[in-house]
Design a protein around this motif. Structure first.
Motif, mmCIF file in Angstrom:
data_model
loop_
_atom_site.group_PDB
_atom_site.id
_atom_site.type_symbol
_atom_site.label_atom_id
_atom_site.label_comp_id
_atom_site.label_asym_id
_atom_site.label_seq_id
_atom_site.Cartn_x
_atom_site.Cartn_y
_atom_site.Cartn_z
ATOM 1 N N LEU A 3 -6.727 -11.660 2.766
ATOM 2 C CA LEU A 3 -6.765 -10.734 1.637
ATOM 3 C C LEU A 3 -5.393 -10.598 0.995
ATOM 4 C CD1 LEU A 3 -8.439 -8.711 -0.019
ATOM 5 C CD2 LEU A 3 -7.850 -6.968 1.678
ATOM 6 N N ILE A 4 -4.357 -10.445 1.826
ATOM 7 C CA ILE A 4 -2.993 -10.325 1.312
ATOM 8 C C ILE A 4 -2.600 -11.567 0.512
ATOM 9 C CG2 ILE A 4 -0.568 -10.437 2.063
ATOM 10 C CD1 ILE A 4 -1.546 -7.658 1.925
ATOM 11 N N MET A 5 -2.887 -12.738 1.042
ATOM 12 C CA MET A 5 -2.502 -13.971 0.372
ATOM 13 C C MET A 5 -3.241 -14.133 -0.953
ATOM 14 S SD MET A 5 -0.185 -15.038 2.348
ATOM 15 C CE MET A 5 0.190 -16.660 1.698
ATOM 16 N N ILE A 31 7.017 -12.785 0.866
ATOM 17 C CA ILE A 31 7.813 -11.565 1.019
ATOM 18 C C ILE A 31 6.903 -10.403 1.392
ATOM 19 C CG2 ILE A 31 9.208 -9.854 -0.231
ATOM 20 C CD1 ILE A 31 10.388 -12.204 -1.834
ATOM 21 N N ASN A 32 5.746 -10.304 0.728
ATOM 22 C CA ASN A 32 4.783 -9.258 1.052
ATOM 23 C C ASN A 32 4.303 -9.384 2.485
ATOM 24 O OD1 ASN A 32 3.381 -7.252 -1.043
ATOM 25 N ND2 ASN A 32 4.286 -8.956 -2.165
ATOM 26 N N THR A 76 -1.356 -4.301 7.191
ATOM 27 C CA THR A 76 -1.766 -5.377 6.293
ATOM 28 C C THR A 76 -2.755 -4.852 5.261
ATOM 29 O OG1 THR A 76 -1.465 -7.026 8.049
ATOM 30 C CG2 THR A 76 -2.795 -7.677 6.165
ATOM 31 N N TYR A 77 -3.698 -4.050 5.704
ATOM 32 C CA TYR A 77 -4.650 -3.464 4.760
ATOM 33 C C TYR A 77 -3.963 -2.461 3.833
ATOM 34 C CZ TYR A 77 -8.855 -5.625 6.676
ATOM 35 O OH TYR A 77 -9.825 -6.528 7.035
ATOM 36 N N GLN A 96 -3.850 -2.497 -0.300
ATOM 37 C CA GLN A 96 -4.040 -1.365 -1.218
ATOM 38 C C GLN A 96 -3.007 -1.413 -2.343
ATOM 39 O OE1 GLN A 96 -3.627 1.942 1.526
ATOM 40 N NE2 GLN A 96 -5.709 2.590 1.140
ATOM 41 N N LYS A 97 -1.747 -1.599 -1.958
ATOM 42 C CA LYS A 97 -0.663 -1.618 -2.935
ATOM 43 C C LYS A 97 -0.848 -2.752 -3.945
ATOM 44 C CE LYS A 97 4.377 -1.930 -3.310
ATOM 45 N NZ LYS A 97 5.660 -2.020 -2.573
ATOM 46 N N LEU A 98 -1.286 -3.910 -3.470
ATOM 47 C CA LEU A 98 -1.486 -5.048 -4.360
ATOM 48 C C LEU A 98 -2.654 -4.816 -5.313
ATOM 49 C CD1 LEU A 98 -0.778 -7.988 -1.911
ATOM 50 C CD2 LEU A 98 0.479 -7.472 -4.008
ATOM 51 N N TYR A 99 -3.715 -4.202 -4.823
ATOM 52 C CA TYR A 99 -4.837 -3.855 -5.702
ATOM 53 C C TYR A 99 -4.351 -2.972 -6.857
ATOM 54 C CZ TYR A 99 -8.816 -5.552 -2.877
ATOM 55 O OH TYR A 99 -9.745 -6.327 -2.224
#
Length: 249
Positions: free
Chosen positions: A81-83, A130-131, A161-162, A166-169
């Motif tokens: 999800l992060i990637m 970096i994230n 990670t989740y 959230q921050k990326l969303y």
């Protein structure tokens, strides 16, 4: 031997739940689990990205705790999800030519010989990594501040990670504003607003995840977690500048 599914609570026999399809074995989250996630999760995407987004903005702490405890079939894998989100975000930044820094006449970072334009390009090109690498730093703070809560470091890593997802969303939702104010002082104000939203979401998630703690205690422990994170970031950034300065000289 009858098995109770951790996802839908159906009783069944065999390797998979006859009702929802979840596997009978939901191993404890550890390094082996993360390695399996890295190997297979990045290559097998599913519709869980939409379900996970809904959960992260309606009941984040509860859903993450359920994931850790074994209710995983509907969720998008955390590292995958992060990637996906980081790649989507930075691709949008490049396509829309968004400048996340206010334009100045300075060509180098103050008190250094590092070219500012090259530094920005490096940040953008390595944004996803970096994230991903910032998550262990948050996890260190979480493991210290919320110790003795019954979770191991890898489980705290999944929690964070989740949170990063959230921050990326939210960052993706802010893209129209970032585009409109690209390269202006306002874009840096928007970045600060994102940091505030990030902290609010972080606290909200912790408040649900550690629901046995009082809200006041959770708030101050969350604040301390952020403080530890920024201390680590400053220390690593300072070391990085020293190394680059040494290399350039």
């Amino acid at each position: 031997m009858n098995i109770t599914c951790k996802n839908c609570h159906q009783t069944f026999k065999g390797h998979y739940c006859s009702n929802c399809g979840q596997t009978a074995e939901t191993h404890k989250l550890n390094l082996h689990y993360l390695w399996h996630d890295i190997q297979h999760g990045l290559l097998h995407f599913d519709s869980g990205i939409f379900y996970t987004a809904k959960e992260l903005f309606t009941r984040p702490g509860h859903s993450i705790r359920e994931f850790i405890e074994g209710k995983r079939i509907k969720h998008f894998k955390p590292i995958s999800l992060i990637m996906v989100l980081a790649t989507t975000y930075i691709a949008s930044i490049h396509i829309l030519h968004i400048d996340l820094f206010a334009k100045t006449n300075e060509t180098v970072i103050p008190d250094s010989h590092i070219d500012m334009e090259q530094f920005r390009e490096w940040l953008f090109s390595h944004f996803a990594w970096i994230n991903l690498l910032s998550i262990p730093l948050h996890t260190v703070g979480t493991a210290i501040c919320f110790r003795n809560q019954g979770y191991n470091f890898i489980e705290y890593f999944v929690l964070n990670t989740y949170k990063a997802a959230q921050k990326l969303y939210v960052s993706i939702l802010f893209l129209p504003l970032l585009y409109h104010y690209s390269g202006t002082p306002t874009v840096e104000i928007l970045s600060k607003i994102l940091l505030i939203i990030d902290f609010v979401l972080y606290f909200w998630t912790n408040e649900q995840f550690f629901n046995q703690l009082s809200k006041t205690k959770t708030f101050f422990l969350t604040l301390l977690t952020h403080f530890i994170f920024w201390i680590l970031i400053i220390a690593i950034a300072s070391l990085g500048v020293v190394i680059v300065e040494w290399y350039l000289n």
